[in-house]
Write an enzyme that holds these catalytic residues in place. Structure first.
Site, PDB file in Angstrom:
ATOM      1  N   GLU A 111     -12.589   1.966 -11.235  1.00  0.00           N
ATOM      2  CA  GLU A 111     -11.218   2.291 -10.807  1.00  0.00           C
ATOM      3  C   GLU A 111     -10.611   1.080 -10.117  1.00  0.00           C
ATOM      4  O   GLU A 111     -11.310   0.115  -9.794  1.00  0.00           O
ATOM      5  CB  GLU A 111     -11.218   3.521  -9.884  1.00  0.00           C
ATOM      6  CG  GLU A 111     -11.553   4.808 -10.640  1.00  0.00           C
ATOM      7  CD  GLU A 111     -11.570   6.054  -9.779  1.00  0.00           C
ATOM      8  OE1 GLU A 111     -11.387   5.941  -8.559  1.00  0.00           O
ATOM      9  OE2 GLU A 111     -11.784   7.130 -10.341  1.00  0.00           O
ATOM     10  N   HIS A 233      -0.378   8.213  -5.396  1.00  0.00           N
ATOM     11  CA  HIS A 233      -1.141   7.919  -6.623  1.00  0.00           C
ATOM     12  C   HIS A 233      -0.140   7.507  -7.693  1.00  0.00           C
ATOM     13  O   HIS A 233       0.884   8.162  -7.869  1.00  0.00           O
ATOM     14  CB  HIS A 233      -1.924   9.162  -7.065  1.00  0.00           C
ATOM     15  CG  HIS A 233      -3.013   8.833  -8.043  1.00  0.00           C
ATOM     16  ND1 HIS A 233      -2.760   8.391  -9.321  1.00  0.00           N
ATOM     17  CD2 HIS A 233      -4.362   8.863  -7.925  1.00  0.00           C
ATOM     18  CE1 HIS A 233      -3.907   8.165  -9.945  1.00  0.00           C
ATOM     19  NE2 HIS A 233      -4.899   8.442  -9.115  1.00  0.00           N
ATOM     20  N   ARG A 279      -3.919   0.530  -5.615  1.00  0.00           N
ATOM     21  CA  ARG A 279      -2.965   1.620  -5.802  1.00  0.00           C
ATOM     22  C   ARG A 279      -1.602   1.382  -5.178  1.00  0.00           C
ATOM     23  O   ARG A 279      -0.583   1.755  -5.737  1.00  0.00           O
ATOM     24  CB  ARG A 279      -3.548   2.862  -5.151  1.00  0.00           C
ATOM     25  CG  ARG A 279      -3.907   3.853  -6.165  1.00  0.00           C
ATOM     26  CD  ARG A 279      -4.542   5.024  -5.536  1.00  0.00           C
ATOM     27  NE  ARG A 279      -5.672   5.350  -6.383  1.00  0.00           N
ATOM     28  CZ  ARG A 279      -6.463   6.341  -6.171  1.00  0.00           C
ATOM     29  NH1 ARG A 279      -6.303   7.098  -5.121  1.00  0.00           N
ATOM     30  NH2 ARG A 279      -7.447   6.593  -7.004  1.00  0.00           N
ATOM     31  N   HIS A 340      -0.544  11.478  -2.389  1.00  0.00           N
ATOM     32  CA  HIS A 340      -1.895  11.812  -2.841  1.00  0.00           C
ATOM     33  C   HIS A 340      -2.909  11.933  -1.705  1.00  0.00           C
ATOM     34  O   HIS A 340      -3.741  12.828  -1.708  1.00  0.00           O
ATOM     35  CB  HIS A 340      -2.338  10.714  -3.810  1.00  0.00           C
ATOM     36  CG  HIS A 340      -3.676  10.917  -4.433  1.00  0.00           C
ATOM     37  ND1 HIS A 340      -3.979  12.032  -5.186  1.00  0.00           N
ATOM     38  CD2 HIS A 340      -4.809  10.149  -4.432  1.00  0.00           C
ATOM     39  CE1 HIS A 340      -5.230  11.941  -5.622  1.00  0.00           C
ATOM     40  NE2 HIS A 340      -5.760  10.818  -5.164  1.00  0.00           N
ATOM     41  N   ARG A 375      -6.572   3.222   1.107  1.00  0.00           N
ATOM     42  CA  ARG A 375      -7.911   3.649   0.686  1.00  0.00           C
ATOM     43  C   ARG A 375      -8.271   3.092  -0.697  1.00  0.00           C
ATOM     44  O   ARG A 375      -7.466   3.148  -1.628  1.00  0.00           O
ATOM     45  CB  ARG A 375      -7.967   5.173   0.625  1.00  0.00           C
ATOM     46  CG  ARG A 375      -9.254   5.731   0.082  1.00  0.00           C
ATOM     47  CD  ARG A 375      -9.197   7.230   0.034  1.00  0.00           C
ATOM     48  NE  ARG A 375      -8.219   7.704  -0.904  1.00  0.00           N
ATOM     49  CZ  ARG A 375      -8.507   8.227  -2.089  1.00  0.00           C
ATOM     50  NH1 ARG A 375      -9.776   8.342  -2.481  1.00  0.00           N
ATOM     51  NH2 ARG A 375      -7.566   8.647  -2.895  1.00  0.00           N
TER      52      ARG A 375
HETATM   53  P1  FAD Z   1     -10.293  19.648   1.276  1.00  0.00           P
HETATM   54  O1  FAD Z   1     -11.203  19.528   0.141  1.00  0.00           O
HETATM   55  O2  FAD Z   1      -8.841  19.595   1.008  1.00  0.00           O
HETATM   56  O3  FAD Z   1     -10.630  21.005   2.030  1.00  0.00           O
HETATM   57  C1  FAD Z   1      -9.836  21.444   3.103  1.00  0.00           C
HETATM   58  C2  FAD Z   1     -10.243  22.863   3.422  1.00  0.00           C
HETATM   59  O4  FAD Z   1      -9.641  23.269   4.645  1.00  0.00           O
HETATM   60  C3  FAD Z   1      -9.807  23.889   2.402  1.00  0.00           C
HETATM   61  O5  FAD Z   1     -10.845  24.822   2.263  1.00  0.00           O
HETATM   62  C4  FAD Z   1      -8.595  24.547   3.051  1.00  0.00           C
HETATM   63  O6  FAD Z   1      -8.308  25.843   2.616  1.00  0.00           O
HETATM   64  C5  FAD Z   1      -9.050  24.534   4.493  1.00  0.00           C
HETATM   65  N1  FAD Z   1      -7.983  24.654   5.490  1.00  0.00           N
HETATM   66  C6  FAD Z   1      -6.908  23.868   5.671  1.00  0.00           C
HETATM   67  N2  FAD Z   1      -6.197  24.287   6.730  1.00  0.00           N
HETATM   68  C7  FAD Z   1      -6.840  25.354   7.233  1.00  0.00           C
HETATM   69  C8  FAD Z   1      -6.612  26.231   8.315  1.00  0.00           C
HETATM   70  N3  FAD Z   1      -5.541  26.129   9.120  1.00  0.00           N
HETATM   71  N4  FAD Z   1      -7.490  27.234   8.548  1.00  0.00           N
HETATM   72  C9  FAD Z   1      -8.568  27.410   7.755  1.00  0.00           C
HETATM   73  N5  FAD Z   1      -8.827  26.611   6.699  1.00  0.00           N
HETATM   74  C10 FAD Z   1      -7.979  25.597   6.449  1.00  0.00           C
HETATM   75  N6  FAD Z   1     -11.167  11.441  -3.859  1.00  0.00           N
HETATM   76  C11 FAD Z   1     -12.207  10.751  -4.364  1.00  0.00           C
HETATM   77  O7  FAD Z   1     -13.000  10.177  -3.610  1.00  0.00           O
HETATM   78  N7  FAD Z   1     -12.409  10.705  -5.712  1.00  0.00           N
HETATM   79  C12 FAD Z   1     -11.583  11.327  -6.592  1.00  0.00           C
HETATM   80  O8  FAD Z   1     -11.811  11.282  -7.785  1.00  0.00           O
HETATM   81  C13 FAD Z   1     -10.472  12.035  -6.082  1.00  0.00           C
HETATM   82  N8  FAD Z   1      -9.603  12.657  -6.923  1.00  0.00           N
HETATM   83  C14 FAD Z   1      -8.611  13.416  -6.388  1.00  0.00           C
HETATM   84  C15 FAD Z   1      -7.763  14.136  -7.246  1.00  0.00           C
HETATM   85  C16 FAD Z   1      -6.800  14.980  -6.725  1.00  0.00           C
HETATM   86  C17 FAD Z   1      -5.892  15.768  -7.660  1.00  0.00           C
HETATM   87  C18 FAD Z   1      -6.653  15.108  -5.330  1.00  0.00           C
HETATM   88  C19 FAD Z   1      -5.630  16.029  -4.741  1.00  0.00           C
HETATM   89  C20 FAD Z   1      -7.458  14.375  -4.473  1.00  0.00           C
HETATM   90  C21 FAD Z   1      -8.439  13.536  -4.993  1.00  0.00           C
HETATM   91  N9  FAD Z   1      -9.276  12.792  -4.157  1.00  0.00           N
HETATM   92  C22 FAD Z   1     -10.311  12.087  -4.678  1.00  0.00           C
HETATM   93  C23 FAD Z   1      -9.206  12.956  -2.702  1.00  0.00           C
HETATM   94  C24 FAD Z   1     -10.298  13.947  -2.274  1.00  0.00           C
HETATM   95  O9  FAD Z   1     -10.386  14.980  -3.223  1.00  0.00           O
HETATM   96  C25 FAD Z   1      -9.999  14.555  -0.923  1.00  0.00           C
HETATM   97  O10 FAD Z   1      -9.680  13.553  -0.002  1.00  0.00           O
HETATM   98  C26 FAD Z   1     -11.224  15.304  -0.405  1.00  0.00           C
HETATM   99  O11 FAD Z   1     -11.636  16.253  -1.360  1.00  0.00           O
HETATM  100  C27 FAD Z   1     -10.895  15.980   0.909  1.00  0.00           C
HETATM  101  O12 FAD Z   1     -11.977  16.793   1.255  1.00  0.00           O
HETATM  102  P2  FAD Z   1     -11.895  17.626   2.589  1.00  0.00           P
HETATM  103  O13 FAD Z   1     -13.123  18.438   2.645  1.00  0.00           O
HETATM  104  O14 FAD Z   1     -11.569  16.734   3.693  1.00  0.00           O
HETATM  105  O15 FAD Z   1     -10.604  18.563   2.392  1.00  0.00           O
HETATM  106  C1  SIN Z   2      -8.401   9.486  -9.484  1.00  0.00           C
HETATM  107  O1  SIN Z   2      -9.230  10.032 -10.196  1.00  0.00           O
HETATM  108  O2  SIN Z   2      -7.565   8.671  -9.864  1.00  0.00           O
HETATM  109  C2  SIN Z   2      -8.379   9.851  -8.036  1.00  0.00           C
HETATM  110  C3  SIN Z   2      -9.350   9.007  -7.351  1.00  0.00           C
HETATM  111  C4  SIN Z   2      -9.091   9.015  -5.890  1.00  0.00           C
HETATM  112  O3  SIN Z   2      -8.086   9.536  -5.429  1.00  0.00           O
HETATM  113  O4  SIN Z   2      -9.923   8.454  -5.194  1.00  0.00           O
END
Ligand code: FAD
Ligand code: SIN
Length: 523
Positions: A111, A233, A279, A340, A375
């Site tokens: 990437e 993104h 990015r 993103h 990032r």
């Molecule tokens: P999340 O996975 O968002 O989980 C948050 C949790 O908190 C959820 O369960 C939600 O319901 C809960 N929550 C929120 N507020 C409250 C509240 N007030 N009370 C109770 N529960 C609550 N990153 C990479 O490294 N590689 C990738 O390929 C990549 N692709 C991506 C593609 C997309 C479409 C997106 C949107 C993001 C991508 N990212 C990627 C970024 C990455 O997915 C996220 O940064 C990461 O998953 C965040 O994880 P997290 O556990 O911090 O939060």
């Molecule tokens: C992607 O697959 O382009 C998302 C990767 C990322 O947000 O880190």
């Protein structure tokens, strides 16, 4: 009143991986505001960056991360990330995550900004596979209980008799099915609530990403940092339906090229790495091209990738685009940038500790210092598992010596009116439009000032509703959205330079003399 040794807020990769490890030391309650897989994690496509290639090393991963971070990464945090990353990816495999393999070895993608192939993936649905395995493991762990449809409203604190300072001792939770308010008390609280993409009109993030963790921590007096660094993104599919669909950067990693609508390429005018530039550079270049031409999107030409490879590596993207009437095997895809990822958040040390004792944070809601001003792709899933692990290791021994506290008085919201849904929707849309139009990829002092004025007006209105009304799920989110939006603007106004994801036309250059520091805000 509910009690557990540890309360974890959020069931994405950060919350679940932390909970599974913390369960070795005590009882864990995971509260999550919707159904358990609803998270950004579940939508992650490209993969998780970690050093597994023979030509790769932690030093190279560190260098790429520091370059992307534009001078603001904390080198100690990045060092932890790249050295401990591979072990945490192996932990995921031990928990049952099935990453894609080629001839027995992990299949490593590429990437933007990475000098080596190091993106460990599960087809183009990496997040879904990780979330599946973590939820399955949590279901089998006796000490972990998950409360779905439970929304954290505010953190609870009490005076610690040992230090005489405030310590986080739980969280006030709304059961969104019954409308009941329930205090959850704990010896420690982990915030793992994800990002705040929903403050923008166009975002790749799911609807849960409303900045709840940052807003709650800020209200509780925690330090919040670097909220100006919102990553856009470059390639979200155009037009968006009710949910924006991401075209993974890994597609460009395999050879897809950005083009104007007339077919000409443009990225080589902006960066030597062309379509695989970092990015922030790509998103700004697309923004500029769209403004210059008036076109509503640019094109992503995938014709350099052999058909069998598209079918094999990107089955989900192929399926989704086909369902939307597009043929990525033969025609370029229309794409636009979309909000993103939140690089800033609740400031933590390298053990997940925030500035409020008893309160930990991990994942996208935390600011560990790893990402700096921008990032590196696929470093966020890695950051979540590495720092959740370190937080659990630090918390474990602490739990035994931490007395549970009870807040002197729990302030329950007093309002009784039924909130007017139409007003809530109106304010939410207004915030998202102000942020998109005035606090987007390219900023100016004047636009930031106007955004602040308009957000303050909306904030007054929302505070009024909050005081008078019974809290509902939408109202709780709206209160957090406006708080998060204001924090983004406040941090962006403080940074009088352009660095990484913060580009301000009135301060178009980096200013290492005055600005080489995190933007830290405290209530
Ligand atoms: P999340 O996975 O968002 O989980 C948050 C949790 O908190 C959820 O369960 C939600 O319901 C809960 N929550 C929120 N507020 C409250 C509240 N007030 N009370 C109770 N529960 C609550 N990153 C990479 O490294 N590689 C990738 O390929 C990549 N692709 C991506 C593609 C997309 C479409 C997106 C949107 C993001 C991508 N990212 C990627 C970024 C990455 O997915 C996220 O940064 C990461 O998953 C965040 O994880 P997290 O556990 O911090 O939060
Ligand atoms: C992607 O697959 O382009 C998302 C990767 C990322 O947000 O880190």
């Amino acid at each position: 009143m509910m009690q557990a040794d540890v309360v974890v807020i959020g069931s994405g990769i950060a919350g679940l991986s932390f909970a599974l490890k913390a369960a070795k030391f005590g009882t864990v309650a995971i509260i999550t505001k919707k159904s358990r897989p609803e998270s950004s994690t579940n939508w992650a496509q490209g993969g998780i960056a970690a050093v597994f290639g023979e030509d790769d090393s932690p030093a190279l991963h560190m260098e790429d991360t520091l370059v992307a971070g534009a001078g603001l990464c904390h080198p100690d945090a990045v060092d932890v990330l790249v050295r401990e990353g591979p072990a945490r990816v192996r932990d995921l495999m031990d928990l049952g995550v099935r990453f894609t393999r080629e001839q027995g070895d992990l299949s490593l993608g590429l990437e933007g900004g990475h000098s080596r192939r190091r993106i460990v993936r599960a087809d183009d649905l990496t997040g879904r596979e990780i979330e599946r395995a973590l939820l399955a493991a949590a279901a089998e762990t006796g000490n972990v209980r998950v409360y779905e449809n439970h929304q954290a409203v505010d953190l609870l604190t009490a005076t610690d008799p040992g230090t005489l300072g405030e310590r986080c001792c739980g969280v006030l939770v709304l059961d969104t099915e019954t409308g009941e308010m329930i205090p959850f008390l704990a010896r420690a609280v982990m915030l793992a609530t994800g990002g705040c993409g929903q403050v923008y009109r166009h975002t790749t993030n799911p609807s849960i990403a409303t900045g709840d963790g940052v807003a709650m921590a800020y209200r509780a007096g925690a330090k919040v940092a670097n909220m100006e660094f919102i990553q856009f993104h470059p390639t979200a599919l155009y037009p968006a339906r009710e949910r924006t669909f991401l075209i993974s950067e890994a597609v460009r990693g395999e050879g897809a090229v950005l083009r104007r609508r007339d077919g000409s390429t443009f990225m080589e005018d902006y960066h030597p790495l062309a379509s695989l530039a970092p990015r922030d550079v790509v998103a700004r270049a697309i923004d500029r091209e769209m403004k210059r031409s008036g076109d509503p999107h640019v094109l992503l030409d995938c014709s350099a990738i052999p058909e069998h490879e598209i079918r094999e590596r990107f089955p989900n993207i192929l399926r989704e685009t086909t369902e939307r009437g597009m043929d990525m095997l033969r025609e370029p895809l229309p794409v636009v940038p979309a909000a993103h990822y939140l690089c800033g958040g609740v400031l933590t040390d390298t053990h997940g500790r925030t500035s409020v004792p008893g309160l930990y944070a991990a994942g996208e809601t935390a600011c560990t210092g790893v990402h700096g001003a921008n990032r590196l792709a696929s470093n966020s899933l890695l950051e979540a598992v590495v720092f959740a692990h370190r937080a659990s290791e630090r918390l474990g021994p602490q739990l035994q010596v931490t007395r549970p506290l009870e807040p002197e008085a729990i302030q329950l919201p007093q309002g009784t009116d039924e909130p007017d849904d139409a007003l809530l929707v109106h304010d939410r849309e207004e915030i998202r439009n102000v942020m998109w139009d005035l606090v987007g990829i390219v900023r100016s002092d004047e636009r930031l000032g106007e955004a602040e004025d308009r957000l303050r007006q909306i904030s007054l209105h929302i505070n009024g509703i909050w005081t008078d009304s019974r809290p509902t799920a939408d109202l709780v989110e709206l209160r957090n959205l406006i708080q998060s939006a204001l924090l983004v603007v406040r941090c962006a106004m403080r940074r009088k330079e352009s660095r990484g994801l913060n580009y301000n036309v009135d301060h178009p250059y980096r200013d290492n003399e005055h600005c080489l520091a995190d933007t830290i805000v405290v209530r």
